[in-house]
Design a protein around this motif. Structure first.
Motif: not given
Lengths: 398, 180
Positions: A235-236, A358, A362, A377, A380-381, A384-385, A388, B1-3, B112, B149, B152-153, B156
Motif C-alpha cells: 500500500f502507499d 516495509i 512484505y 515478517a 517489518m516492525g 515504523y521507527s 518516524g 500498518m503492514e505487520v 489503501f 507513525i 504504528e510504533r 509494535v
C-alpha cells in the motif's frame, strides 16, 4: 493506466517501471528477473544434500584434481540469503592439498534485498586488496548449478556479536559492551575510510555502471529504490512519496566517486574475540559507486544505534558517539564531511530503510518466497521507527 | 500498518513446516504431536480469520431476529413482563448490527485506495503548486504522518526495535475509546 497485480506482474507493467526508473544495467536485469519470476513457485526447503550435489557439479567444472566436500552444515545469520558451511578437501592452487573451510551463499526465490551475485563477487574480489573480507572462490551467477544464484566463499573466522551479548535480529541494536567498543570502533572507522579512498578504477567492476561526477549516482540510486517501492509495496505511504520528492529536489553533487558498501553497520562484520580484531566485512550486496556520505550517514542512523550504559550517549552502530565517528573518519580518510550532505543521506537512508523494511519484507513473505519468511515478517516492525526518524528529519529540512 | 496477522500466521506456518517440524526428534512423540497441532491450529486461525467478523455479525443478526420473534410471541398472548430485558438487549443488538456494516476487508481496501490517491495527488501538487501552497501540503502530510507513525510504533513496541521503549505510549491511549 495499467491495472496492477504485483503478485502476477504483467510484462507491460514491468516495462513501464523500467522506463520510468532507469537504473544501472545489472540492477535492471536483477529487478526485471525478480518480477518475471514472481508468479512462479515459492521457496521450498533445499536440503544439505541438494546443495552438496549442486556444489559437486559446480566444482567438477572448476577443479581438475580430485576433491571431497566434507562436514556440510547450515549457517544462520542475515535475513536475505541461505548459507551452508562445509570443508573442501582439495588441491588448492599454490598451496597444495588442503582442507579449506568454505561457505555457499545462495539466494532464495525472492529476497528482502534483490541483488546481483556477480556484483557481490566482483566487489569482494576488489576490496580484498584493502580490507579483511572472506576470499571468494566461485560464482554461479544464474543458478546453473545451484537451485538459485550462489557464491562460494572462504569461511571467515569470527563472530558478529560477543558470545555473551544480546541483540535484536540481524544485528540491529547490537551491544558490544564497553570493553569492545573502543578497539572495534577504531577499526570500524578506519576501514570505512580505506574503502572510500580506495582507487576502485583498477578493479574488475564490470557489473557496475560508473556514474558521472555530479548527481548521476544519486539519481540512479533514487531510481533503484523508487522502482523497488513500486514493485514490492502493498500500500502507499504518503510520507515516503514526500521523501522521494524531496530527495529528487535536493540531490547533492559529488566531485569524487567512492565505492560504497551500502550496508555498513554492526552485524555486518566479524571480529575475533581473543584479539579484538575485525576479521571480515560481509554483506556487500548493496555496494555501488557513489557518494561516501551515503555510508557515513547510514552508519550513524539513530535506529541502528543504542544508548550507552549512562542512558544518554547514543552509540552509532553500537560503537561510538556520532560526532566521534565524523571526527575519526575525517582524520582517517582526509575527506571533509559536509553536514548538509549527511542530512540529505540520513533522509535518503531512512527512505531506503522504509522501502526495504516495509515494502520488500512484505512481498516475499506474502508469497512464501524465502527460507526466513517469519524473520521478514518480524523485521517489518522496524519500519515504523525508521519512518518516524524520516518524518522528523523531513520536518527539520522543510 | 503492514505487520498484519495474515502475513504473520502464514510465515509462522511455513517456519513450522519447513524448519521446526523436520528438526523435532521423531522419537519425541509428544513434541511431534504438539508441533503438528500448532501447525493445524495456526492453519485454522488463518482460514477463519477473514470470516470471523462476518460470522459474529451473522450470529448477532440471527439472535436479534430470534429475540424479536420471541418477544412478539410472548406479547401476543398478553405476556411481555418477562421479556423486557430481552427486548432491550435485542434493540441494543440491532443498533450494533446497524453500525457494524462494513467488512474489515472493505475497511482495509478503502484505506489503501485513499492512501494511493493521496500519494498520487501529492505528486501532482508537487509539479503544479506554488512554493507557498507546497509548504502547506508538506505540513499536512508531516502532521498526518506523525499521528500515523505514533500509532504504528505503539502497536509494535514489544518487537524490541525502539531505543527508548518507555517513551512510547500504550496503543490503547492513542486510539478512540470504545464501549464494551
Amino acid at each position: 493506466m495499467i491495472a496492477v497485480d504485483k503478485n502476477r506482474p504483467s510484462p507491460e507493467w514491468i516495462e513501464s517501471l523500467r522506463r520510468r526508473y532507469p537504473c544501472e544495467k545489472e540492477m535492471d536485469r536483477v529487478f526485471t528477473r525478480k518480477l518475471l519470476r514472481r508468479a512462479g513457485p515459492g521457496y521450498s526447503p533445499v536440503s544439505l544434500q541438494t546443495l552438496c550435489d549442486s556444489l559437486q557439479n559446480l566444482l567438477k567444472t572448476q577443479l581438475d584434481a580430485p576433491f571431497e566436500i566434507r562436514e556440510p552444515r547450515w549457517l544462520t545469520g542475515g535475513a536475505s540469503k541461505i548459507q551452508m558451511a562445509f570443508k573442501l578437501d582439495w588441491s588448492q592452487p599454490g598451496v597444495g592439498r588442503s582442507l579449506t573451510p568454505m561457505v555457499v551463499r545462495m539466494e532464495p526465490a525472492e529476497s528482502i534485498v534483490e541483488t546481483s551475485r556477480l556484483r557481490e563477487y566482483q566487489i569482494i574480489k576488489g576490496v580484498s586488496e584493502i580490507l579483511p573480507v572472506p576470499p571468494v572462490f566461485w560464482l554461479d551467477e544464474h543458478g546453473k548449478f545451484f537451485p538459485y544464484p550462489a557464491i562460494v566463499y572462504g569461511f571467515a573466522e569470527g563472530v558478529t556479536k560477543p558470545t555473551s551479548g544480546v541483540a535484536n535480529v540481524s544485528g540491529i541494536g547490537l551491544n558490544f559492551g564497553p570493553a569492545l567498543r573502543k578497539p572495534l570502533g577504531k577499526q570500524y572507522v578506519e576501514h570505512l575510510a580505506k574503502l572510500h579512498t580506495w582507487d576502485w578504477s583498477k578493479a574488475d567492476l564490470s557489473a557496475f555502471d560508473v556514474p558521472a561526477l555530479g548527481t548521476q549516482a544519486i539519481e540512479w540510486h533514487l531510481n533503484w529504490w523508487e522502482r523497488v517501492w513500486e514493485e514490492d509495496s502493498n500500500f502507499d505511504i504518503p510520507l515516503l512519496r514526500l521523501a522521494a520528492l524531496w530527495l529528487r529536489d535536493n540531490m547533492p553533487s559529488i566531485d569524487r566517486i567512492s565505492l560504497i558498501h551500502g550496508d555498513y553497520r554492526a552485524g555486518n562484520f566479524l571480529f575475533t574475540e581473543h584479539d579484538q580484531r575485525i576479521s571480515a566485512w560481509l554483506d556487500w550486496e548493496l555496494g555501488y559507486l557513489g557518494d561516501f556520505h551515503s555510508d557515513v550517514a547510514y552508519t550513524t542512523l539513530p535506529y541502528l544505534s543504542h544508548y550507552a550504559e549512562d542512558g544518554k550517549t547514543l552509540l552509532a552502530s553500537g560503537l561510538m558517539p556520532v560526532e566521534e565517528i565524523y571526527e575519526a573518519y575525517e582524520k582517517a580518510s582526509g575527506l571533509t564531511i559536509n553536514q548538509k550532505t549527511i542530512d540529505y543521506y540520513h533522509i535518503f537512508q531512512a527512505y531506503r530503510s522504509g522501502v526495504i523494511i516495509i515494502a520488500t519484507s512484505y512481498r516475499p513473505a506474502r508469497n512464501g518466497k524465502t527460507h526466513q519468511d517469519l524473520l521478514l515478517a518480524w523485521i517489518m516492525g522496524l519500519g515504523y521507527s525508521s519512518n518516524g526518524y524520516l518524518r522528523d528529519k523531513l520536518e527539520e529540512v522543510a | 500498518m503492514e505487520v498484519r496477522p495474515e502475513i504473520q500466521i502464514r510465515a509462522m506456518i511455513k517456519a513450522m513446516v519447513d524448519v521446526v517440524l523436520p528438526a523435532v526428534d521423531p522419537e519425541q512423540k509428544m513434541a511431534q504431536e504438539q508441533a503438528r497441532l500448532v501447525i493445524g491450529t495456526l492453519g485454522l486461525i488463518a482460514s477463519r480469520l477473514p470470516v470471523a467478523y462476518r460470522f459474529d455479525r451473522d450470529q448477532l443478526d440471527r439472535y436479534v431476529s430470534l429475540s424479536h420473534e420471541l418477544v412478539a410471541l410472548d406479547k401476543a398472548d398478553g405476556g411481555g413482563q418477562t421479556v423486557s430485558k430481552l427486548e432491550s438487549l435485542a434493540e441494543r443488538g440491532a443498533d450494533v448490527l446497524q453500525r457494524a456494516r462494513a467488512e474489515p476487508s472493505e475497511l482495509e481496501s478503502t484505506v489503501f485506495d485513499l492512501r494511493a490517491e493521496v500519494s498520487s495527488l501529492l505528486q501532482s501538487l508537487h509539479k503544479s503548486s506554488s512554493p507557498e501552497k507546497w509548504n502547506k501540503v508538506n505540513r499536512l502530510i508531516l502532521d498526518a504522518s506523525k499521528m500515523e507513525i505514533d500509532r504504528e510504533r505503539a502497536l509494535v513496541v514489544a518487537m524490541g526495535f525502539e531505543p527508548k521503549p518507555g517513551s512510547i505510549p500504550p496503543i490503547e491511549s492513542l486510539l478512540p475509546q470504545v464501549n464494551g
